[in-house]
Design an enzyme around this catalytic site. Structure first.
Site, short mmCIF file in Angstrom:
data_model
loop_
_atom_site.label_atom_id
_atom_site.label_comp_id
_atom_site.label_asym_id
_atom_site.label_seq_id
_atom_site.Cartn_x
_atom_site.Cartn_y
_atom_site.Cartn_z
N ARG A 73 19.13 -3.09 11.59
CA ARG A 73 19.11 -2.00 10.61
C ARG A 73 18.10 -0.90 10.95
NH1 ARG A 73 20.88 -6.54 9.06
NH2 ARG A 73 22.38 -6.78 7.37
N HIS A 77 5.18 -15.25 -0.93
CA HIS A 77 4.58 -13.94 -0.68
C HIS A 77 5.64 -12.86 -0.51
CE1 HIS A 77 1.46 -11.16 0.65
NE2 HIS A 77 2.22 -10.85 1.70
N ASN A 118 8.77 -2.78 6.04
CA ASN A 118 9.60 -3.91 6.48
C ASN A 118 8.91 -5.20 6.08
OD1 ASN A 118 10.25 -5.67 9.47
ND2 ASN A 118 11.78 -5.26 7.94
N VAL A 119 9.61 -6.01 5.29
CA VAL A 119 9.09 -7.30 4.85
C VAL A 119 10.10 -8.35 5.29
CG1 VAL A 119 8.22 -8.63 2.90
CG2 VAL A 119 8.11 -6.13 2.83
N GLU A 129 7.66 -18.50 4.91
CA GLU A 129 7.75 -19.83 4.31
C GLU A 129 7.21 -19.88 2.88
OE1 GLU A 129 5.77 -22.54 6.93
OE2 GLU A 129 7.15 -22.14 8.57
N GLU A 135 0.80 -1.22 0.00
CA GLU A 135 0.00 0.00 0.00
C GLU A 135 0.84 1.28 0.00
OE1 GLU A 135 -2.26 -3.42 1.07
OE2 GLU A 135 -0.55 -2.61 2.17
#
Length: 163
Positions: free
Chosen positions: A136, A97, A89-90, A94, A67
């Site tokens: 980070r 996605h 943040n991604v 598993e 978004e």
């Protein structure tokens, strides 16, 4: 790892462009808010240290990383901002996605930079673990939000020079 043992967020505000009068918007994903809030704070802190007035640093929250580009596009269209920082943040899971989200946001920010005159700074951490993200977002590797704030100042300054 190139950043091992290095804090890349050490900047001298005296050596950076002055933020006085600049309007900067930060689009902040609510997903992984521990990390994104720390990144936003790093960006805000450096902008304020360089002379930005608090009311000229806008925070706009969105549900997730995908978004971010919609909100950033609307901010670009408004013409009110000197720069926009895309904060997210991604973290690898598993499934695939992670790959789709990271690719979508990366391409989206690139497209915004090509389509609009307002620089959009990429501050989306794409890490394998939460520990890497913490390192980070104010940890041993500094704060990538601080670096994004520096990039926003430099690109807003460049935009003014180039017209």
């Amino acid at each position: 790892m190139a950043t091992a043992g290095h804090n890349l967020s050490d900047f001298n505000p005296e050596e950076l462009p002055k933020a006085t009068g600049m309007r900067i918007a930060c689009v902040v994903s609510e997903w992984n808010s521990e990390i994104t809030n720390a990144l936003y704070q790093g960006a805000r802190d450096i902008l304020m240290a360089c002379g930005a007035a608090g009311h000229y640093v806008t925070q706009l929250k969105v549900p997730g990383a995908v978004e971010i580009t919609y909100a950033a596009k609307k901010l670009c269209e408004s013409g009110k901002y000197d720069a926009i920082i895309a904060i997210g943040n991604v973290i690898q899971g598993e499934t695939k996605h992670f790959d789709f989200v990271c690719q979508s946001v990366t391409h989206g920010v690139t497209e915004l930079n090509l389509q609009f005159d307002t620089p959009v700074i990429f501050c989306v951490l794409t890490d394998n673990t939460i520990e890497q993200s913490r390192a980070r977002a104010g940890g041993i590797h500094g704060n990538k939000g601080t670096e994004a704030g520096v990039a926003a100042l430099k690109m807003a300054g460049l935009r003014k020079i180039l017209g």
